[in-house]
Design a protein around this motif. Structure first.
Motif, short mmCIF file in Angstrom:
data_model
loop_
_atom_site.label_atom_id
_atom_site.label_comp_id
_atom_site.label_asym_id
_atom_site.label_seq_id
_atom_site.Cartn_x
_atom_site.Cartn_y
_atom_site.Cartn_z
N THR A 115 48.15 60.86 80.47
CA THR A 115 49.00 61.14 79.13
C THR A 115 48.01 61.60 78.42
O THR A 115 47.02 60.99 77.68
CB THR A 115 48.94 59.51 79.24
OG1 THR A 115 50.47 59.33 80.12
CG2 THR A 115 50.06 59.45 77.23
N VAL A 116 48.46 61.88 76.76
CA VAL A 116 47.59 62.63 76.23
C VAL A 116 47.67 62.07 75.11
O VAL A 116 47.53 61.41 73.86
CB VAL A 116 48.06 64.51 75.80
CG1 VAL A 116 47.65 64.75 74.71
CG2 VAL A 116 47.57 65.39 77.36
N VAL A 117 49.52 61.12 75.09
CA VAL A 117 49.93 60.68 74.05
C VAL A 117 49.36 59.36 73.57
O VAL A 117 49.07 58.43 74.55
CB VAL A 117 51.45 60.58 73.30
CG1 VAL A 117 51.68 59.93 72.84
CG2 VAL A 117 51.76 61.84 73.75
N GLN A 118 48.61 59.11 72.63
CA GLN A 118 48.23 57.49 72.37
C GLN A 118 48.97 56.76 71.32
O GLN A 118 49.23 57.20 69.77
CB GLN A 118 46.75 57.78 71.08
CG GLN A 118 45.77 58.76 72.44
CD GLN A 118 45.66 58.16 73.59
OE1 GLN A 118 45.20 56.74 74.19
NE2 GLN A 118 45.05 59.15 75.02
N PHE A 119 49.26 55.33 71.89
CA PHE A 119 49.47 55.07 70.94
C PHE A 119 48.48 53.50 70.77
O PHE A 119 47.72 53.04 71.00
CB PHE A 119 51.11 53.70 71.73
CG PHE A 119 51.88 54.89 72.50
CD1 PHE A 119 52.58 54.45 71.49
CD2 PHE A 119 52.17 54.90 73.71
CE1 PHE A 119 54.01 55.38 71.95
CE2 PHE A 119 52.39 55.73 74.11
CZ PHE A 119 53.44 55.79 73.20
N HIS A 120 48.37 53.51 68.72
CA HIS A 120 47.54 52.63 67.53
C HIS A 120 47.87 51.51 68.29
O HIS A 120 46.62 50.95 67.93
CB HIS A 120 47.51 53.59 66.12
CG HIS A 120 47.74 54.58 66.48
ND1 HIS A 120 46.70 55.65 67.05
CD2 HIS A 120 48.77 55.96 65.93
CE1 HIS A 120 46.95 57.19 66.62
NE2 HIS A 120 47.90 57.35 66.02
N ASN A 121 48.47 50.93 68.23
CA ASN A 121 48.97 49.12 68.51
C ASN A 121 50.27 49.10 68.95
O ASN A 121 51.22 50.27 69.02
CB ASN A 121 48.43 48.51 67.11
CG ASN A 121 49.28 49.75 65.79
OD1 ASN A 121 50.01 49.36 65.78
ND2 ASN A 121 48.44 49.55 64.27
N ASP A 122 50.29 47.72 68.79
CA ASP A 122 52.02 47.39 69.58
C ASP A 122 52.99 47.52 68.37
O ASP A 122 53.59 47.55 68.87
CB ASP A 122 52.23 45.73 69.53
CG ASP A 122 50.83 45.26 70.52
OD1 ASP A 122 50.55 46.03 71.94
OD2 ASP A 122 50.74 44.45 70.59
N LYS A 123 52.84 47.74 66.57
CA LYS A 123 53.30 47.97 66.10
C LYS A 123 53.71 49.34 66.69
O LYS A 123 55.28 49.69 66.21
CB LYS A 123 53.02 47.98 64.60
CG LYS A 123 54.27 48.40 63.25
CD LYS A 123 53.34 47.29 62.42
CE LYS A 123 54.57 48.16 61.28
NZ LYS A 123 53.61 47.89 60.00
N ASP A 124 52.96 50.42 66.64
CA ASP A 124 52.68 52.20 66.21
C ASP A 124 53.63 52.07 67.62
O ASP A 124 55.10 52.66 67.97
CB ASP A 124 51.85 52.25 67.26
CG ASP A 124 52.40 54.31 67.75
OD1 ASP A 124 52.96 54.76 66.44
OD2 ASP A 124 51.60 54.99 68.07
N ARG A 125 53.74 51.01 69.23
CA ARG A 125 54.83 50.85 70.53
C ARG A 125 56.43 50.46 69.83
O ARG A 125 57.19 51.31 70.41
CB ARG A 125 53.97 49.99 71.44
CG ARG A 125 52.94 51.25 72.47
CD ARG A 125 52.40 49.84 73.37
NE ARG A 125 51.59 50.10 73.73
CZ ARG A 125 50.44 50.14 73.57
NH1 ARG A 125 49.67 49.36 71.98
NH2 ARG A 125 49.23 50.76 74.17
N GLU A 126 55.60 49.47 69.46
CA GLU A 126 57.30 48.80 68.53
C GLU A 126 58.37 50.18 67.97
O GLU A 126 59.87 50.06 68.22
CB GLU A 126 57.08 47.72 68.31
CG GLU A 126 56.67 46.62 68.82
CD GLU A 126 56.80 44.70 68.37
OE1 GLU A 126 57.12 45.32 66.51
OE2 GLU A 126 56.27 44.06 68.70
#
Length: 253
Positions: A115-126
């Motif tokens: 997976t290339v996409v990175q989620f920076h933190n939980d807020k980004d995921r949400e």
């Protein structure tokens, strides 16, 4: 007829009234320019759908009177969950929109080794999940679904394998599989009558060998989708379409 989803708590069976709140109010009054006396379709997202006639509209609410009520008959007899390796750019938007139209029940975004996409933190995921859920809601309205598919928060491949244990059958599209196809798998008497299926699609670049091995160890069935390699945004849609045609409701009966 335009379709809207409401919570069951917004439907008053005793008074035969339905309340619409939130963004849909502006859409009804300003975009669609509906007014008193116009009919709309309402779905509780669980069991019932209604024909509602607009009684009144104000800045924050639309009040409807119930004209007709019936059970939801638009959902497939098989519940399918898509475990989608998170792709780049806006491909996930297309995947959610099109699989919702086709009848998907749930979508689980999965982060894999490629997976290339990175989620920076939980807020980004949400934030991304909230956006994806809204896309599913709009697609469900357009396609007149009886439910809005649930879009889960992104999870790891290992966590996805645990989530997939609830399914009676898990099917993994794998480009290096050469022998087993979907048709033969679905014709296997062992899987006759299954009602919960997971379909697994990797991101760009596919699954790693380690992930494939881990998946097979946990009971995933690897299949080929044919002689041509499909893009990640095409594979899930194609797999879902074939399953829906074979054991769902696509194409009628």
């Amino acid at each position: 007829m335009n379709r809207f989803f409401v919570e069951a708590s917004q439907i008053n069976e005793a008074t035969k009234e339905i309340l619409i709140e939130g963004e849909d109010v502006k859409h009804i009054s300003k975009v669609l320019r509906l007014s008193e006396g116009d009919n709309v379709e309402i779905c509780d997202g669980i069991s019932y759908e209604y024909i509602g006639r607009i009684k009144s509209i104000d800045k924050n609410n639309v009040f409807l009177s119930i004209v007709e009520k019936k059970g939801v008959e638009r959902e497939a007899p098989v519940k399918i969950t898509l475990y989608q390796g998170v792709p780049k750019a806006t491909k996930m938007d297309i995947i959610i929109q099109k699989t919702t139209e086709m009848g998907i029940a749930e979508i689980v975004p999965v982060t894999t080794q490629r997976t290339v996409v990175q989620f920076h933190n939980d807020k980004d995921r949400e934030k991304k999940t909230e956006r994806w859920q809204k896309i599913a809601q709009e697609a469900a309205k357009q396609s007149k679904r009886g439910i809005i598919p649930k879009i889960h928060m992104p999870i790891s491949f290992g966590e996805a394998l645990e989530h997939g244990l609830k399914n009676q059958l898990n099917i993994m599209a794998y480009e290096l599989e050469e022998e087993k196809g979907l048709k033969s798998l679905l014709l296997d008497e062992k899987y006759s009558g299954v009602k919960e299926i997971g379909i697994w699609v990797g991101p760009e670049g596919g699954y790693s060998e380690t992930e494939v091995a881990d998946g097979l160890k946990e009971g995933l069935k690897s299949i080929t989708l044919g002689p041509r390699i499909l893009r990640t945004e095409t594979a899930g849609f194609a797999l879902l379409s074939m399953i829906m045609y074979e054991i769902g409701d696509l194409g009628g009966f």
